[in-house]
Design a protein around this motif. Sequence first.
Motif, PDB file in Angstrom:
ATOM      1  N   ARG A   2       4.732  23.028  19.014  1.00 15.61           N
ATOM      2  CA  ARG A   2       5.549  23.664  20.067  1.00 15.61           C
ATOM      3  C   ARG A   2       4.877  23.543  21.429  1.00 15.61           C
ATOM      4  NH1 ARG A   2       4.469  29.656  17.440  1.00 15.61           N
ATOM      5  NH2 ARG A   2       2.319  29.230  16.842  1.00 15.61           N
ATOM      6  N   ASP A   3       3.548  23.690  21.445  1.00 15.07           N
ATOM      7  CA  ASP A   3       2.839  23.569  22.715  1.00 15.07           C
ATOM      8  C   ASP A   3       2.808  22.124  23.185  1.00 15.07           C
ATOM      9  OD1 ASP A   3       2.356  26.298  22.562  1.00 15.07           O
ATOM     10  OD2 ASP A   3       0.416  26.022  21.572  1.00 15.07           O
ATOM     11  N   ILE A  61       6.059  20.989  24.881  1.00 18.28           N
ATOM     12  CA  ILE A  61       6.187  21.406  26.277  1.00 18.28           C
ATOM     13  C   ILE A  61       5.258  20.606  27.176  1.00 18.28           C
ATOM     14  CG2 ILE A  61       5.877  23.337  27.878  1.00 18.28           C
ATOM     15  CD1 ILE A  61       8.326  23.572  26.146  1.00 18.28           C
ATOM     16  N   ASP A 110      15.343  22.594  26.493  1.00 15.82           N
ATOM     17  CA  ASP A 110      14.106  22.956  25.809  1.00 15.82           C
ATOM     18  C   ASP A 110      13.190  23.779  26.709  1.00 15.82           C
ATOM     19  OD1 ASP A 110      14.905  21.761  23.533  1.00 15.82           O
ATOM     20  OD2 ASP A 110      13.718  19.935  23.767  1.00 15.82           O
ATOM     21  N   MET A 111      13.115  23.362  27.944  1.00 13.18           N
ATOM     22  CA  MET A 111      12.283  24.120  28.873  1.00 13.18           C
ATOM     23  C   MET A 111      12.846  25.526  29.058  1.00 13.18           C
ATOM     24  SD  MET A 111       9.488  22.986  30.001  1.00 13.18           S
ATOM     25  CE  MET A 111       9.132  23.802  31.569  1.00 13.18           C
ATOM     26  N   LYS A 148      14.617  27.217  26.934  1.00 10.65           N
ATOM     27  CA  LYS A 148      14.334  27.990  25.720  1.00 10.65           C
ATOM     28  C   LYS A 148      12.898  28.476  25.714  1.00 10.65           C
ATOM     29  CE  LYS A 148      17.459  25.783  22.416  1.00 10.65           C
ATOM     30  NZ  LYS A 148      17.434  24.650  21.467  1.00 10.65           N
ATOM     31  N   TRP A 149      12.010  27.614  26.143  1.00 11.47           N
ATOM     32  CA  TRP A 149      10.596  27.975  26.133  1.00 11.47           C
ATOM     33  C   TRP A 149      10.328  29.188  27.026  1.00 11.47           C
ATOM     34  CZ3 TRP A 149       6.918  27.701  30.189  1.00 11.47           C
ATOM     35  CH2 TRP A 149       5.607  27.958  29.796  1.00 11.47           C
ATOM     36  N   SER A 150      10.808  29.123  28.249  1.00 11.19           N
ATOM     37  CA  SER A 150      10.518  30.231  29.154  1.00 11.19           C
ATOM     38  C   SER A 150      11.229  31.498  28.698  1.00 11.19           C
ATOM     39  CB  SER A 150      10.895  29.870  30.593  1.00 11.19           C
ATOM     40  OG  SER A 150      12.188  29.342  30.655  1.00 11.19           O
ATOM     41  N   LYS A 195      11.773  32.270  25.556  1.00  7.47           N
ATOM     42  CA  LYS A 195      10.947  32.781  24.464  1.00  7.47           C
ATOM     43  C   LYS A 195       9.724  33.502  25.020  1.00  7.47           C
ATOM     44  CE  LYS A 195      11.550  29.728  20.903  1.00  7.47           C
ATOM     45  NZ  LYS A 195      11.192  28.491  20.199  1.00  7.47           N
ATOM     46  N   VAL A 199      -0.584  25.489  27.896  1.00  6.80           N
ATOM     47  CA  VAL A 199       0.650  26.023  27.314  1.00  6.80           C
ATOM     48  C   VAL A 199       0.310  27.022  26.214  1.00  6.80           C
ATOM     49  CG1 VAL A 199       2.781  25.452  26.111  1.00  6.80           C
ATOM     50  CG2 VAL A 199       1.880  23.897  27.848  1.00  6.80           C
ATOM     51  N   ARG A 205       1.108  31.037  25.843  1.00  6.95           N
ATOM     52  CA  ARG A 205       1.807  31.573  24.678  1.00  6.95           C
ATOM     53  C   ARG A 205       1.017  32.691  24.022  1.00  6.95           C
ATOM     54  NH1 ARG A 205       0.936  30.316  19.777  1.00  6.95           N
ATOM     55  NH2 ARG A 205      -0.031  28.307  20.270  1.00  6.95           N
ATOM     56  N   GLN A 225       9.658  29.678  36.684  1.00  6.18           N
ATOM     57  CA  GLN A 225      10.763  29.382  35.780  1.00  6.18           C
ATOM     58  C   GLN A 225      12.071  29.242  36.561  1.00  6.18           C
ATOM     59  OE1 GLN A 225      12.882  32.301  34.937  1.00  6.18           O
ATOM     60  NE2 GLN A 225      14.016  31.560  33.164  1.00  6.18           N
TER      61      GLN A 225
END
Lengths: 111, 111
Positions: free
Chosen positions: A12-13, A16, A94-95, A97-99, A101, B29, B33, B92
Amino acid sequence: MAMPRLNEFHDRDLKISDFAKVLSHPARVAILRVLAEKKECICGDLVADLPLAQASVSQHLKALQEVGLIQGTIDGPKSRYCIDWKVFDRFQRDMGKWSEKMMNLRQDNCC
Amino acid sequence: MAMPRLNEFHDRDLKISDFAKVLSHPARVAILRVLAEKKECICGDLVADLPLAQASVSQHLKALQEVGLIQGTIDGPKSRYCIDWKVFDRFQRDMGKWSEKMMNLRQDNCC
DNA sequence: AGCCTATATCGTATGCATACGATGATCAAG
DNA sequence: CTTGATCATCGTATGCATACGATATAGGCT
């Protein structure tokens, strides 16, 4: 000693960071912007717009192609490029979703 | 010869590439997280979680601090870190604006 | 065929990012 | 005040990214 051991990072990392790497140079960001702005997506136009030599622009174009963000078509002696919006959209999603999350994980009892 | 002439790129492009550079390494990243997940944001925890030496982790922490994404507090002999959500949110939002702008520029008469 | 234009690729030089051990600095505890 | 723990910083080594000139490739034109 400079062995990054990248395989030990979480997927996942890596996902990104890989995406961010593509945008981590202003030339590639500029190329994407120009491709989105102009109607003609010819390589020569990009070379004219960027403060880089033709070889360098081609190099960045190749990098963008390798991740699928742009597509190249040979058009006579010229090369026509355009953004693959399907891929762009996936990246952007995707970006997002990442932020999102990250925001959800937010803990107030820290610091 | 390897003079990037970065000053000749547009500010808008540099803004995005600078942001992307921060996320362009999986360690950073991962740090973000973990900081978002864990309640304790102590440097040692990060070192334990990452496949990197302590010095390298500190280096990445410094980089994240320099762009304001995390804040460090000295807590006895330990160092406590946390995400600056105000800055994170601004980043973001900027990325979101960028991709939105890109989508709006989309031209169908190309390629 | 020969030439020009446009682009990709090669080869090379260089700088930046990264990783790490070693050292320094700071604090808590005894 | 000494010790141990924790972390930052320094110094150094190395690899990857980048930039560019030079060359190769390909197509169009005469």
